[in-house]
Structure formats: structure tokens, C-alpha cells
Design a protein around this motif. Sequence first.
Motif, PDB file in Angstrom:
ATOM      1  N   LEU A 347      82.879  89.704  19.213  1.00 40.49           N
ATOM      2  CA  LEU A 347      81.482  89.606  19.641  1.00 40.49           C
ATOM      3  C   LEU A 347      80.565  89.260  18.467  1.00 40.49           C
ATOM      4  CD1 LEU A 347      79.296  89.957  21.811  1.00 40.49           C
ATOM      5  CD2 LEU A 347      79.263  92.415  21.265  1.00 40.49           C
ATOM      6  N   THR A 348      80.812  89.881  17.319  1.00 45.42           N
ATOM      7  CA  THR A 348      79.997  89.614  16.135  1.00 45.42           C
ATOM      8  C   THR A 348      80.127  88.162  15.691  1.00 45.42           C
ATOM      9  OG1 THR A 348      80.068  91.896  15.352  1.00 45.42           O
ATOM     10  CG2 THR A 348      79.675  90.206  13.703  1.00 45.42           C
ATOM     11  N   SER A 349      81.330  87.625  15.704  1.00 42.07           N
ATOM     12  CA  SER A 349      81.538  86.228  15.312  1.00 42.07           C
ATOM     13  C   SER A 349      80.785  85.291  16.246  1.00 42.07           C
ATOM     14  CB  SER A 349      83.034  85.896  15.329  1.00 42.07           C
ATOM     15  OG  SER A 349      83.745  86.725  14.441  1.00 42.07           O
ATOM     16  N   PHE A 350      80.826  85.591  17.530  1.00 50.98           N
ATOM     17  CA  PHE A 350      80.116  84.772  18.507  1.00 50.98           C
ATOM     18  C   PHE A 350      78.605  84.813  18.255  1.00 50.98           C
ATOM     19  CE2 PHE A 350      77.830  84.859  22.613  1.00 50.98           C
ATOM     20  CZ  PHE A 350      78.012  83.537  22.987  1.00 50.98           C
ATOM     21  N   LEU A 351      78.062  86.006  18.027  1.00 56.36           N
ATOM     22  CA  LEU A 351      76.627  86.142  17.802  1.00 56.36           C
ATOM     23  C   LEU A 351      76.187  85.470  16.502  1.00 56.36           C
ATOM     24  CD1 LEU A 351      76.065  89.832  18.976  1.00 56.36           C
ATOM     25  CD2 LEU A 351      75.409  87.750  20.158  1.00 56.36           C
ATOM     26  N   LEU A 352      77.043  85.497  15.505  1.00 57.75           N
ATOM     27  CA  LEU A 352      76.716  84.804  14.258  1.00 57.75           C
ATOM     28  C   LEU A 352      76.602  83.296  14.482  1.00 57.75           C
ATOM     29  CD1 LEU A 352      78.702  86.509  11.355  1.00 57.75           C
ATOM     30  CD2 LEU A 352      76.263  86.015  11.415  1.00 57.75           C
ATOM     31  N   MET A 353      77.493  82.752  15.301  1.00 57.47           N
ATOM     32  CA  MET A 353      77.431  81.330  15.587  1.00 57.47           C
ATOM     33  C   MET A 353      76.166  80.980  16.374  1.00 57.47           C
ATOM     34  SD  MET A 353      79.940  80.069  14.002  1.00 57.47           S
ATOM     35  CE  MET A 353      79.643  81.381  12.806  1.00 57.47           C
ATOM     36  N   VAL A 354      75.790  81.857  17.304  1.00 60.70           N
ATOM     37  CA  VAL A 354      74.550  81.641  18.037  1.00 60.70           C
ATOM     38  C   VAL A 354      73.367  81.699  17.076  1.00 60.70           C
ATOM     39  CG1 VAL A 354      73.016  82.588  19.798  1.00 60.70           C
ATOM     40  CG2 VAL A 354      75.478  82.515  20.212  1.00 60.70           C
ATOM     41  N   SER A 355      73.390  82.653  16.181  1.00 63.53           N
ATOM     42  CA  SER A 355      72.277  82.834  15.252  1.00 63.53           C
ATOM     43  C   SER A 355      72.088  81.623  14.360  1.00 63.53           C
ATOM     44  CB  SER A 355      72.521  84.078  14.403  1.00 63.53           C
ATOM     45  OG  SER A 355      71.507  84.241  13.449  1.00 63.53           O
ATOM     46  N   ARG A 356      73.156  80.992  13.951  1.00 65.79           N
ATOM     47  CA  ARG A 356      73.059  79.829  13.059  1.00 65.79           C
ATOM     48  C   ARG A 356      72.274  78.686  13.697  1.00 65.79           C
ATOM     49  NH1 ARG A 356      76.113  78.964   8.663  1.00 65.79           N
ATOM     50  NH2 ARG A 356      76.449  76.775   9.185  1.00 65.79           N
ATOM     51  N   ALA A 357      72.248  78.667  15.026  1.00 70.23           N
ATOM     52  CA  ALA A 357      71.527  77.607  15.739  1.00 70.23           C
ATOM     53  C   ALA A 357      70.093  78.004  16.066  1.00 70.23           C
ATOM     54  CB  ALA A 357      72.269  77.260  17.031  1.00 70.23           C
ATOM     55  N   ASN A 358      69.638  79.103  15.528  1.00 72.39           N
ATOM     56  CA  ASN A 358      68.325  79.629  15.894  1.00 72.39           C
ATOM     57  C   ASN A 358      67.250  79.415  14.836  1.00 72.39           C
ATOM     58  OD1 ASN A 358      67.958  80.707  18.476  1.00 72.39           O
ATOM     59  ND2 ASN A 358      69.378  82.362  18.020  1.00 72.39           N
ATOM     60  N   TYR A 359      67.536  78.580  13.833  1.00 72.05           N
ATOM     61  CA  TYR A 359      66.572  78.374  12.755  1.00 72.05           C
ATOM     62  C   TYR A 359      66.348  76.876  12.513  1.00 72.05           C
ATOM     63  CZ  TYR A 359      67.550  83.282  12.121  1.00 72.05           C
ATOM     64  OH  TYR A 359      67.705  84.631  12.346  1.00 72.05           O
ATOM     65  N   PRO A 360      65.927  76.140  13.539  1.00 71.16           N
ATOM     66  CA  PRO A 360      65.766  74.686  13.375  1.00 71.16           C
ATOM     67  C   PRO A 360      64.682  74.310  12.379  1.00 71.16           C
ATOM     68  CG  PRO A 360      64.838  75.424  15.472  1.00 71.16           C
ATOM     69  CD  PRO A 360      65.594  76.583  14.909  1.00 71.16           C
ATOM     70  N   GLY A 361      63.641  75.141  12.243  1.00 76.47           N
ATOM     71  CA  GLY A 361      62.581  74.829  11.288  1.00 76.47           C
ATOM     72  C   GLY A 361      63.106  74.774   9.863  1.00 76.47           C
ATOM     73  N   GLY A 362      63.879  75.788   9.480  1.00 73.84           N
ATOM     74  CA  GLY A 362      64.468  75.797   8.144  1.00 73.84           C
ATOM     75  C   GLY A 362      65.400  74.617   7.922  1.00 73.84           C
ATOM     76  N   GLU A 363      66.189  74.285   8.951  1.00 72.38           N
ATOM     77  CA  GLU A 363      67.097  73.145   8.839  1.00 72.38           C
ATOM     78  C   GLU A 363      66.316  71.838   8.697  1.00 72.38           C
ATOM     79  OE1 GLU A 363      70.223  73.402   8.514  1.00 72.38           O
ATOM     80  OE2 GLU A 363      70.648  75.447   9.175  1.00 72.38           O
ATOM     81  N   ALA A 364      65.197  71.713   9.419  1.00 72.37           N
ATOM     82  CA  ALA A 364      64.412  70.476   9.376  1.00 72.37           C
ATOM     83  C   ALA A 364      63.826  70.230   7.991  1.00 72.37           C
ATOM     84  CB  ALA A 364      63.297  70.538  10.417  1.00 72.37           C
ATOM     85  N   LEU A 365      63.228  71.250   7.398  1.00 72.70           N
ATOM     86  CA  LEU A 365      62.630  71.073   6.077  1.00 72.70           C
ATOM     87  C   LEU A 365      63.698  70.818   5.021  1.00 72.70           C
ATOM     88  CD1 LEU A 365      59.960  70.990   4.587  1.00 72.70           C
ATOM     89  CD2 LEU A 365      60.173  73.444   4.158  1.00 72.70           C
ATOM     90  N   SER A 366      64.831  71.488   5.141  1.00 72.90           N
ATOM     91  CA  SER A 366      65.936  71.258   4.207  1.00 72.90           C
ATOM     92  C   SER A 366      66.433  69.816   4.306  1.00 72.90           C
ATOM     93  CB  SER A 366      67.075  72.238   4.500  1.00 72.90           C
ATOM     94  OG  SER A 366      68.183  72.013   3.657  1.00 72.90           O
ATOM     95  N   LEU A 367      66.513  69.301   5.534  1.00 71.60           N
ATOM     96  CA  LEU A 367      66.951  67.919   5.732  1.00 71.60           C
ATOM     97  C   LEU A 367      65.949  66.934   5.146  1.00 71.60           C
ATOM     98  CD1 LEU A 367      68.878  65.852   6.977  1.00 71.60           C
ATOM     99  CD2 LEU A 367      67.655  66.123   9.148  1.00 71.60           C
ATOM    100  N   LEU A 368      64.661  67.205   5.320  1.00 73.29           N
ATOM    101  CA  LEU A 368      63.635  66.318   4.771  1.00 73.29           C
ATOM    102  C   LEU A 368      63.706  66.260   3.248  1.00 73.29           C
ATOM    103  CD1 LEU A 368      61.201  64.496   5.191  1.00 73.29           C
ATOM    104  CD2 LEU A 368      59.747  66.543   5.240  1.00 73.29           C
ATOM    105  N   HIS A 369      63.979  67.383   2.614  1.00 67.86           N
ATOM    106  CA  HIS A 369      64.113  67.391   1.157  1.00 67.86           C
ATOM    107  C   HIS A 369      65.285  66.522   0.695  1.00 67.86           C
ATOM    108  CE1 HIS A 369      61.765  71.379   1.023  1.00 67.86           C
ATOM    109  NE2 HIS A 369      61.009  70.430   0.529  1.00 67.86           N
TER     110      HIS A 369
END
Length: 539
Positions: A347-369
Motif C-alpha cells: 500500500l505504501t509503495s502504491f501511495l508513493l507512486m500516486v504522490s509523485r504525480a501530485n506536484y506538477p507545479g514543481g515539475e513544470a518549473l524544474s523543466l523550464l530551468h
Amino acid sequence: MDWLLILCSLVHIFLCPFTKVEESFNLQAIHDILYHRTDIQEYDHLEFPGVVPRTFLGPIAVSFVSAPFVALFRALEMPKDASLYLVRCALGAIVLWPLIKLRKRIQEMLGKGTSNWFVFITVSQFHFLFYLSRPLPNTMALPLVLLAYYYWLGQQHGKFIACSAAAILIFRGELAILLGLILLGELLTRRLSLVKTVIFAVPSGLIWLSLTVLVDSFFWQRLLWPEGEVLWFNVVLNKSGDWGTSPFLWYFYSAIPRAMGTSLALVPVGMFLERRVLPLTLPPLFFVLAYSFLPHKELRFIVYALPLLNIAAAAACSRLWENRTKGKWRTLLALVAIGHLVANLVLTSFLLMVSRANYPGGEALSLLHKMESYESNVTVHIDVLAAQTGISRFGQLHDNWMYDKTENLKAGSPELRMFNYLIAEAKSKHAYNLRPYSDTHDIVAHIEGFSHIRSSYNHFPPIRIKTKPCLFILKNKNPPEEPDFSFTLRKHPVDIIEEQATPPAADVEVPDLESTNHFETEGLLPDNCTEIPVSIQNV
């Protein structure tokens, strides 16, 4: 066993480094203390104060621990976002220290077996370690609560009351229920007298209250007691319900089962087999029951209850394991104790994978850099969703770039056309709010976020995490040579609730799954991430 707690905490940090809107005040405050120091006018909270003020004492403590390492990274010219990992590791260390002390106290009281199982159960569950390094107001209070537990179990009442007073008056007023119930138990069993309670409590209360008023009045530049204003907002004005409500028993049928996983079934077993854990489990259960009267509920509000409940589950596992050689049935029960850890880890592994997809703002700025050279004088506008889902001042890497979060700007407005780049929310490249940019901007990238959970009986595992586009990076084809950014000088208070602002949950809790073939929720994951109030969605 302490290394296991440290290792698993680091896994959570490095897999999910970004933070959400409910963590923004503390994280931005830590950044400003580390980088702006005494230049208060540059602090983020003066521009985006939120609805209720929070204390700076937590960020000061985390900054104190992380400052030498941040200074070293700056001397080595490491990117600023590396400091985000340092800050989260520092906060994790601050919480782990009293947690490890509590484990040792458990070993003294209930034996090494129960202590080891307490560690196994804690690392197998998702939420406690996930929150442990996140700069939430609840996490800031957690070290003091764990220390209070440690001193309570050691019958060190003076230190217990001092830690409790600090946690209540500085960070979380609702802890008066939980720690008050523990204190009441000590008074009723006559392990502590009323006179001694007053002798310990009054000086502690005055000291901590004076400290928070003095420090926070300086940073907020007005006389205030932050937690007092929070209590007024939530209890007297009863405003928290405006940001989502849940049924009365939601903590019992949804939050605690998800937080504890299969370990929950072992709590009553531990209370029955090891009577010494009964006084440890009653206060958190009554605390959750009392807190259920508040209509707005989130799992992080009751995270303090999990360690005490895990002690009962650990006592059950320890007893089952010790008796494993006394017959076939007892061997089977010992295997059940081990098997429940495996189920928790899945269950923890599954929730971690879900969590990784929950921060698009951080991913967007990192990609722009990565897309633009740091030598370019780039101007970028960050919209509300991006700011709420991972973007912080730690992610603003280049001093020569302009990062703007001005709100209430209409799509396609002259103000937004001043920027080289826009990070804008949209469900697809054909979305209505992107149409004004069809002739003026190019879509250079999009970032996907959590969409829904789908069951697929043709694959293993049979559950699939689905994502969908939620943020787009737009590049201005013809940015003005002399852009006018005078509109950014206006102050735009963030129209969000920092305290109790997110609907039932806290950083990564999946929606309640029904027995259907297709599970779907709109937007970001409501519990582990943040469900945004309607008033914000319409900004």
C-alpha cells in the motif's frame, strides 16, 4: 533499528521532494530566514500572508539546523533547489530524534520485541513517514508531542507539561485535547498532584506564550499571538467548515484505516494481550473522537495519534511472534503478523507512486530551468495551480530571472503578454483559457498530474495510476523589448487557507475505492494532495 527509520524517511524525501500549498508558509519562511535573514521586507509572508498567521518559531528551528549545510552548498555553488532537500532532511532529523527516544522508552517499558515491531510497523505505513519531513504546521508540533510522550511514559511530569505547553501555545491549540487527556489520566491515577501541575504549567505557559508573541510580532510587524488567531478563526468563528466538511466518523472509517493500513486490526489485539498498552491507546482514541466534532477534517490533524496506536499493534505482533513455536495455530498467527507488514508496504509503495504525480507545479518549473539557459534574462508567470503544487522560492534558481505569481490576471491580458514564459493551468492544449495565446505563444511543454485510479484485470498489479495534462508551458513568440511590470508591485494576498485549507486529508491519500472497475476523481488527489476550494479554482 534506528537506521531503518532514517533510511525510509530519506526515501520519502527523495521520491517526493516538492511541497504543497498547505506547507507553503513554513517552507517560504525557512527560505527567507536562510537567504534574506534580517531583511524582513523581502519575506514572502508580507506579500502572501494567507488567511491566518502562523508562527516563525518552527521555521527558525529548522533554519538553525540546516543553515551550516545550506551555507556549504552555496559555497560549492550547488543549485538552490538542493537546499530544499537539506531543509526537509533537517526537519526530518528534528522529528526523528524524539521518535527514536520514544522507541527506546518503549523498549524499557515493553521489551525489545515490542520496540522492534514498533519500528517495523512505522516504516511499513505511508502517512507518518511521509509527513515527518514536510513543513506542515502539524509536523512542526510533532517533535514536541513525541517528546511529551517520552516524558509521560518516563513519569517526568515537569518536562511533559513544558513540552505540552509549547506544542499547544505555539503550534497547535487542538493538542490541548490530546495532551490534556493524558494529563487528566495522570491526575485521576494520582501519579501527579494538582498543585504540582499548576507549579509546572503556569511558568511554562507564560514563557512559551511570551516567546511566540515576541518573536512572531517582530516577523509579522504587528502585535499578535498566531495560534490564538487560528483558534479564533476555527473555533469561535467556525470558519474551517467553509473549506470542506466530512461526516462525523470520517476519521474512524477513512483516515485512520488508511494511515495505519492492516496494522489497525492488531490494535485491539494488543490492548487485549498486553494490558499495559491500554492507557496508551485511550487518549488518542478519545482525542480523535473529540476532534471529530470539527466539521473540516484532514488526516494530518490527527497524525499525533498514530505512534501511540502503533505501540498497541507492536505489542500484539511481539506477543504473536514470541509464541510462534507453541503450536501450528500460533505459527500461523506469527506469519499473519509478518504478512501484515508486507501488505502495508504494498500500500505504501502504491501511495508513493500516486504522490509523485501530485506536484506538477514543481515539475513544470524544474523543466523550464532545463529548457532555458541560466544566462538568459527570463521572465515567467506562475499561475495559482502551479504555485500550489510544488513551486516554492527554493525552486527559483536564478537571480537574474523574474518569477511572478501575480493573481487575478485575465488569460491573454496585456500584463501576461509581458512575460517570456507562462506556466498555465489547462486540461488540454485546446482548452478555452489557452485560446487567447494561439497567435502569440507556442506550447513548448505540458506536465501531467494525477487524474484517477483505474482497475485493470489484465495487468499486474491490477490497479493503474492514470495522469492527465494539467499545466502547460507557453513561450512568448514576440516578447516586448521593454516590458512594463509595474502591475507586479501590487500586493496580492493569496486567497487560500494555510490553516485547515485543504479538504479532508493531507498529502497523499487516495480516494475511497469502491468495488467498481473504474475509479475516478477530478483534478488532483483529494486527500494526499490538496483539493482546492471552489473560490480558488475560479481565480
